[in-house]
Design an enzyme around this catalytic site. Structure first.
Site, mmCIF file in Angstrom:
data_model
loop_
_atom_site.group_PDB
_atom_site.id
_atom_site.type_symbol
_atom_site.label_atom_id
_atom_site.label_comp_id
_atom_site.label_asym_id
_atom_site.label_seq_id
_atom_site.Cartn_x
_atom_site.Cartn_y
_atom_site.Cartn_z
ATOM 1 N N GLY A 7 -6.231 -11.087 8.624
ATOM 2 C CA GLY A 7 -5.829 -11.106 10.032
ATOM 3 C C GLY A 7 -5.052 -9.878 10.452
ATOM 4 N N HIS A 51 -10.377 -32.223 5.825
ATOM 5 C CA HIS A 51 -10.188 -33.585 5.319
ATOM 6 C C HIS A 51 -10.832 -33.739 3.944
ATOM 7 C CE1 HIS A 51 -11.308 -37.873 4.928
ATOM 8 N NE2 HIS A 51 -10.119 -38.070 5.462
ATOM 9 N N ARG A 104 7.868 -48.527 -19.205
ATOM 10 C CA ARG A 104 8.420 -48.989 -17.918
ATOM 11 C C ARG A 104 8.099 -50.467 -17.719
ATOM 12 N NH1 ARG A 104 6.297 -46.466 -12.435
ATOM 13 N NH2 ARG A 104 4.535 -47.834 -12.862
ATOM 14 N N ARG A 119 3.040 -47.056 -18.171
ATOM 15 C CA ARG A 119 3.023 -48.096 -17.134
ATOM 16 C C ARG A 119 2.510 -49.370 -17.796
ATOM 17 N NH1 ARG A 119 0.954 -43.466 -13.935
ATOM 18 N NH2 ARG A 119 2.348 -43.119 -12.175
ATOM 19 N N LYS A 170 0.829 -1.198 0.000
ATOM 20 C CA LYS A 170 0.000 0.000 0.000
ATOM 21 C C LYS A 170 0.871 1.260 0.000
ATOM 22 C CE LYS A 170 -3.693 -0.896 2.314
ATOM 23 N NZ LYS A 170 -4.205 -1.342 3.616
ATOM 24 N N GLU A 224 13.763 -43.165 -8.124
ATOM 25 C CA GLU A 224 12.597 -42.983 -7.243
ATOM 26 C C GLU A 224 12.837 -43.501 -5.844
ATOM 27 O OE1 GLU A 224 9.142 -45.024 -8.831
ATOM 28 O OE2 GLU A 224 10.356 -46.628 -9.666
ATOM 29 N N GLY A 262 11.036 -40.485 -10.476
ATOM 30 C CA GLY A 262 9.714 -40.925 -10.038
ATOM 31 C C GLY A 262 9.435 -40.232 -8.714
ATOM 32 N N THR A 263 8.946 -39.015 -8.832
ATOM 33 C CA THR A 263 8.832 -38.216 -7.612
ATOM 34 C C THR A 263 7.673 -38.655 -6.719
ATOM 35 O OG1 THR A 263 7.721 -36.613 -9.020
ATOM 36 C CG2 THR A 263 10.016 -36.158 -8.435
ATOM 37 N N ASN A 264 6.786 -39.525 -7.226
ATOM 38 C CA ASN A 264 5.748 -40.058 -6.330
ATOM 39 C C ASN A 264 6.411 -40.956 -5.293
ATOM 40 O OD1 ASN A 264 3.975 -38.883 -8.118
ATOM 41 N ND2 ASN A 264 3.483 -40.790 -9.162
ATOM 42 N N ASP A 265 7.141 -41.956 -5.783
ATOM 43 C CA ASP A 265 7.800 -42.855 -4.838
ATOM 44 C C ASP A 265 8.923 -42.146 -4.086
ATOM 45 O OD1 ASP A 265 6.792 -45.565 -4.589
ATOM 46 O OD2 ASP A 265 7.030 -45.653 -6.762
ATOM 47 N N MET A 314 -4.362 -5.771 10.946
ATOM 48 C CA MET A 314 -5.272 -4.786 11.505
ATOM 49 C C MET A 314 -6.019 -3.985 10.444
ATOM 50 S SD MET A 314 -4.559 -1.765 14.186
ATOM 51 C CE MET A 314 -4.676 -0.447 13.017
ATOM 52 N N SER A 373 14.593 -41.028 -15.235
ATOM 53 C CA SER A 373 13.310 -40.342 -15.110
ATOM 54 C C SER A 373 12.977 -40.343 -13.620
ATOM 55 C CB SER A 373 12.243 -41.081 -15.911
ATOM 56 O OG SER A 373 11.011 -40.443 -15.726
ATOM 57 N N CYS A 412 8.610 -38.181 -14.210
ATOM 58 C CA CYS A 412 7.310 -38.728 -14.592
ATOM 59 C C CYS A 412 6.388 -38.904 -13.394
ATOM 60 C CB CYS A 412 7.470 -40.041 -15.349
ATOM 61 S SG CYS A 412 8.257 -41.326 -14.382
ATOM 62 N N TYR A 436 12.867 -32.841 -19.809
ATOM 63 C CA TYR A 436 11.415 -32.868 -20.018
ATOM 64 C C TYR A 436 10.672 -33.168 -18.730
ATOM 65 C CZ TYR A 436 11.664 -37.987 -19.907
ATOM 66 O OH TYR A 436 11.863 -39.285 -19.513
ATOM 67 N N ARG A 438 -3.167 2.858 8.619
ATOM 68 C CA ARG A 438 -3.502 1.601 7.924
ATOM 69 C C ARG A 438 -2.281 0.700 7.870
ATOM 70 N NH1 ARG A 438 -6.507 3.153 2.351
ATOM 71 N NH2 ARG A 438 -7.716 1.302 2.814
ATOM 72 N N ARG A 440 -3.796 -0.742 -6.617
ATOM 73 C CA ARG A 440 -2.947 -1.932 -6.738
ATOM 74 C C ARG A 440 -3.382 -2.686 -7.988
ATOM 75 N NH1 ARG A 440 -6.036 -5.098 -1.874
ATOM 76 N NH2 ARG A 440 -7.993 -4.934 -2.965
HETATM 77 C C1 PEP Z 1 6.676 -42.389 -9.365
HETATM 78 O O1 PEP Z 1 6.961 -43.100 -8.414
HETATM 79 O O2 PEP Z 1 6.834 -41.170 -9.381
HETATM 80 C C2 PEP Z 1 6.109 -43.000 -10.566
HETATM 81 C C3 PEP Z 1 5.874 -42.289 -11.639
HETATM 82 O O3 PEP Z 1 5.760 -44.300 -10.469
HETATM 83 P P1 PEP Z 1 4.369 -44.812 -9.866
HETATM 84 O O4 PEP Z 1 3.560 -43.648 -9.542
HETATM 85 O O5 PEP Z 1 3.800 -45.661 -10.945
HETATM 86 O O6 PEP Z 1 4.861 -45.589 -8.703
HETATM 87 MG MG MG Z 2 7.057 -45.232 -8.726
#
Ligand code: PEP
Ligand code: MG
Length: 906
Positions: A105, A460, A639, A584, A27, A771, A792-795, A107, A790, A858, A878, A96, A340
């Site tokens: 939150g 939740h 894979r 997969r 501001k 992964e 595997g950011t999930n695992d 003032m 590659s 991936c 990629y 202000r 703004r």
């Molecule tokens: C992962 O683990 O990021 C992945 C792509 O493999 P999946 O989700 O199939 O375990």
């Molecule tokens: Mg995986």
């Protein structure tokens, strides 16, 4: 924070500018910018965030602050020709808060500081308006009481309502000076009783207390929680703006308003805003009296209106964006109180960005920064056709929090059991609960959408629905949900179990009845069913088309799809995928083929095993031929099998019951008995950490070889059919290079055999997923055996945090989000500090071993806007994500590239 001797803690509005947001807050920086543009801003000054930091660290304002404020106040008084609180003609100021980021939150504003029992008379004389003076004074006591002295604001509201009721009027402007005088006495009593002190009569004391209250408001619970959730650093502090008062409540030739420089819904030029005559500050937004459209100001006060229009053009050309504005007119004199860059809808963001390019105000790189992937994702959901209505049509029941986007229609059910039961019999259902808990999980899975009457975006229901990609509206407080009687009541309407409801997770609206769903025009465009240049293409589609073209032109990251059948692959291609980053293969083992997998698992001899594998081979090969054809000319990463084998076997409980029943009838089936034995043998406490991924390939003889053969033969077939297959073989869940070496050597042999037999040179590459933490930590060694990685950011997220995603999201993530431990689930957005650090070091180590190592991701983060920026930064080649998220990834990859180019050249 230590005080620096020469540090300056107070800046006059003439001294700052819009780049000083860190120091002066949003501001303050914008007020300074407007002042320096020569716009009519009431004079004032800003106390810096640095002063706030000193106060928060030490519990006391900086030693020099008082003196600096005095000096700036004296200058202000000289400019205005009157002193703060001066009894015959008081200078009044507003106080202000204003942090770098606006935050709930913090003032609220305190107006009219400087009024007291004495100076109120001076103000009345000067203004020639007694009512105005007493109205201003009661507002000061009310605001000061509430925000500085922590008095419950309701008490003042009640007193005001009583005063109106006593006079039998409905609006505050019908109270006269005598009424307001009485109200002031009443308000002062409320303050004395509730705050345990008198309302301060000394103007400077009022000012100092208000400034301190602003400092303290940095640490209200709401502000702290908001910062944790939004990852706003907790040590930024807030600035305090002290501005000489101008009055919109001096009579009908005064007023106050808000305005946008163009329509925030469409971006179109025009006059958008609201105006309220004879009113001060918060009255406009508080909805106390009805405002008039801003366009009406032209008839009310043409001179001010014309001036405002000119100022709006100046601001837009200067900020090169849509601005929102607060202004006040005091007896025909226009004053700018705030500006703004304004908020806008997702669709308007795209339109405005291209409009500004056309006006020559911004370039394409800047246009990319004016939109984002979350907005694009919003535009890709189907929507309700709200024009469908009328008699007997759907009716709007109410509104909750838009927690997970989408448009869902189904029969109302009030418990999980019914949701599951009805959905099994083919009904579409909406699960309605007061709030959900882990016991509702099955019901949530079975429903089209989830509606709750309690809880916010981190409840939740919201967290789990977002994780599942299900539509969710939560916290719709007007709904009275009665789960015992299986109904909900809204106003006078009762919705019984089985009644059709429609919920909109993008707007939070809840309807009784079925609202027709219309497809998103943006998806129609990506699908190729609508062309951006076509006559019926709307403005939005044309804008999205242009922005996507900018993004594709600048991005460095390629975008691939996670797809495992030709249909998804083709859609991904239409959406702009440049290959498949993850195919997969597990679905290829399901359905009718399950029986072959059972035979493979139950095989006692090599021959039996070979037989089962040979039966699977042509089926797998057919899948790959279709996929390679769909993605001809583009890379396809296949894979090898990942999940534990028991996932392909019957459920242990069902099978046990079946065998037990058969045994009691004495007609036990030999195959079932063997199957049960196998199920027991393969049963794992912790399958996620058990026999899966490369481990399967190493212990089930022939399994991976069969898959490699299917890939190679499919590629050879496509090649011989003059196609251009570009398959890449990916090994999952590798923890050490030795695992990969064994699989690779076997694969090389199979590929050589197929090449020899088919007379082809397949140029297949072999790489691995990274992964597991150990894979990331030993990436330098693993790269010796891998042509690509590659991530595997999930695992990797599961194993770095030690979280089982399937369990934790539904159990304690709500608590973690609400406690602010993380602002967003690490499964949604990459955890830069933990998982991200491993990715970064694995990239460096991998490339050190093999400079031409191809790198991708991936995991689901590949389609998450913020994560895409991270992957750009660490230098991946990629990202790969589900087909539907490809446009978002393309856009964000473009934004990341444009942003880093911008910062390189700076
Ligand atoms: C992962 O683990 O990021 C992945 C792509 O493999 P999946 O989700 O199939 O375990
Ligand atoms: Mg995986």
């Amino acid at each position: 924070m230590s005080e620096n001797k020469d540090q300056k803690f107070v800046y006059d509005f003439t001294e700052g500018n819009r780049d000083l947001k860190d120091l002066l807050g949003g501001k303050g920086a914008n007020l300074a910018e407007m002042t320096n543009l020569g716009l009519p801003v009431p004079p004032g000054f800003t106390i810096t965030t640095e002063a706030c930091k000193v106060y928060l660290d030490s519990g006391e304002a900086p030693a020099d602050l008082r003196e600096e404020v005095s000096a700036h106040l004296a200058a202000l008084e000289a400019k205005m020709g009157k002193k703060l609180g001066q009894s015959d003609d008081p200078l009044l100021v507003s106080v202000r808060s204003g942090a770098k980021f606006s935050m709930p939150g913090m003032m609220d504003t305190v107006l009219n500081i400087g009024l007291s029992d004495e100076s109120v008379a001076g103000l009345a004389t000067q203004a020639g308006n007694e009512r105005f003076a007493w109205d201003s004074y009661r507002r000061l006591i009310q605001m000061f009481g509430k925000t500085v002295l922590d008095v419950d604001g309701e008490l003042f509201e009640e007193a005001l309502d009583e005063a109106k009721a006593a006079k039998k009027v409905t609006v505050d402007t019908d109270l006269d000076a005598a009424d307001l005088k009485k109200l002031v006495t009443r308000f002062k009593k409320i303050v004395a009783k509730q705050a345990g002190r008198e309302f301060p009569q000394d103007a400077r004391e009022q000012l100092d207390l208000a400034v301190e209250a602003v400092f303290n408001s940095w640490n209200t619970d709401r502000a702290k929680l908001y910062r944790r959730q939004e990852r706003i650093p907790s040590d930024l502090g807030t600035a305090v703006n002290i501005c000489s008062m101008v009055f919109g409540n001096l009579g009908p030739d005064s007023g106050t308003g808000v305005a946008f420089t163009r329509d925030p819904a469409t971006g179109h030029a025009g006059v958008y805003g609201d105006y309220l005559q004879n009113a001060q500050g918060e009255d406009v937004v508080a909805g106390i009296r009805n405002t008039v459209p801003l366009a009406d100001l032209e008839t009310i006060d043409k001179v001010s209106y014309d001036q405002l229009m000119t100022i709006m053009t100046t601001l837009e050309n200067h900020y090169k964006d849509l601005c929102d504005i607060e202004f006040t007119i005091e007896r025909g004199q226009l004053w700018m109180l705030q500006t703004r860059v304004g908020k806008r809808t997702a669709g308007a963001a795209f339109r405005i960005a291209t409009q500004l390019v056309d006006q020559g105000l911004i370039d394409e790189a800047e246009a990319l920064q004016r939109v984002n992937g979350a907005q694009l994702a919003q535009l890709m959901f189907p929507r309700f056709d709200e024009s469908a209505g009328g008699k007997g049509g759907p009716t709007l029941l109410g509104r909750g929090i838009a927690a997970s986007p989408g448009a869902a229609v189904g029969k109302a059910v009030f418990d999980s059991y019914t949701a599951v039961k009805w959905s099994r019999s083919g009904e579409k259902v909406i699960l309605i609960r007061r709030e959900t808990n882990p016991d509702d999980l099955d019901g949530m899975i079975a429903s089209e959408g989830i509606l709750t009457s309690r809880g916010g975006k981190t409840s939740h229901a919201a967290v789990v629905a977002r994780g599942m990609g299900k539509t969710c509206v939560c916290g719709a407080e007007d709904l009275e949900v009665d789960t015992k009687r299986r109904r909900m009541t809204v106003g006078g309407t009762v919705v019984e179990e089985g009644d059709v409801v429609s919920i909109d997770g993008s707007t939070g609206k809840v309807y009784l009845g079925e609202v027709p769903v219309v497809p998103s025009p943006v998806v129609e465009y990506f699908e190729g069913r609508m062309h951006a240049g076509a006559d019926d293409a709307d403005e939005l589609v044309a804008a999205v088309h242009r922005i996507m073209a900018y993004a594709d032109r600048v991005r460095r990251l390629r975008v691939r799809a996670n797809a495992d059948n030709a249909e998804d692959a083709l859609r991904a291609r239409r959406f702009g995928a440049q290959g498949i980053g993850l195919c997969r293969t597990e679905h290829m083992f399901l359905g009718e083929r399950r029986e072959l997998v059972e035979r493979l698992i139950l095989a006692d001899t090599d021959d039996e095993r070979e037989e089962a594998l040979s039966a699977l081979l042509p089926l797998q090969k057919k899948d790959f031929v279709e996929l390679f054809e769909a993605m001809d000319g583009l890379p396809v990463t296949v894979r090898l099998l990942d999940p534990p084998l028991h996932e392909f076997l019957p459920d242990i409980t069902e099978l046990s019951v079946r065998v037990a029943l058969a045994e009691s009838r004495k007609d036990a089936n030999e195959n079932d008995l063997r199957l049960l034995q196998a199920v027991h043998k393969l049963h794992e406490q912790n399958p996620m950490l058990g026999l899966r991924g490369v481990r399967l390939g190493l212990v089930i003889p022939g399994l991976f070889k069969m898959q490699v053969r299917a890939i190679a033969e499919a590629a050879a077939e496509r090649k011989n059919a003059k196609g251009d297959p570009r398959a890449e073989i990916m090994v999952p869940l590798v923890g050490t290079v030795q695992e990969l070496e064994i699989v690779r050597d076997e694969a090389d042999t199979v590929i050589a055999e197929v090449e020899a037999a088919t007379g082809t040179d397949l140029k297949l590459t072999i790489g691995t997923m990274i992964e597991l933490p150990r894979a990331a930590l030993t990436a330098g060694q693993i790269a010796e055996a891998a042509q690509f990685f590659s991530f595997g950011t999930n695992d990797l997220t599961q194993t770095v945090w030690g979280f089982s995603r399937d369990d934790v999201e539904a159990s304690f993530f709500t608590a973690y989000l609400e406690k602010g431990i993380f602002g967003v689930s690490p499964f949604e957005t990459i955890d830069r500090d933990g998982v991200g650090t491993l990715v970064r070091s694995a990239v460096e180590a991998g490339r050190a071993t093999r400079p031409d190592l191809k790198l991708g991701v991936c995991g689901e983060h590949g389609g998450d806007p913020e994560s895409v920026h991270f992957f750009h930064e660490v230098g991946l080649d990629y990202v790969s994500c589900s087909p539907f998220r490809i446009p978002v990834a393309r856009l964000e990859a473009g934004r990341a590239a444009a942003e880093s180019k911008g910062s390189d050249s700076r």
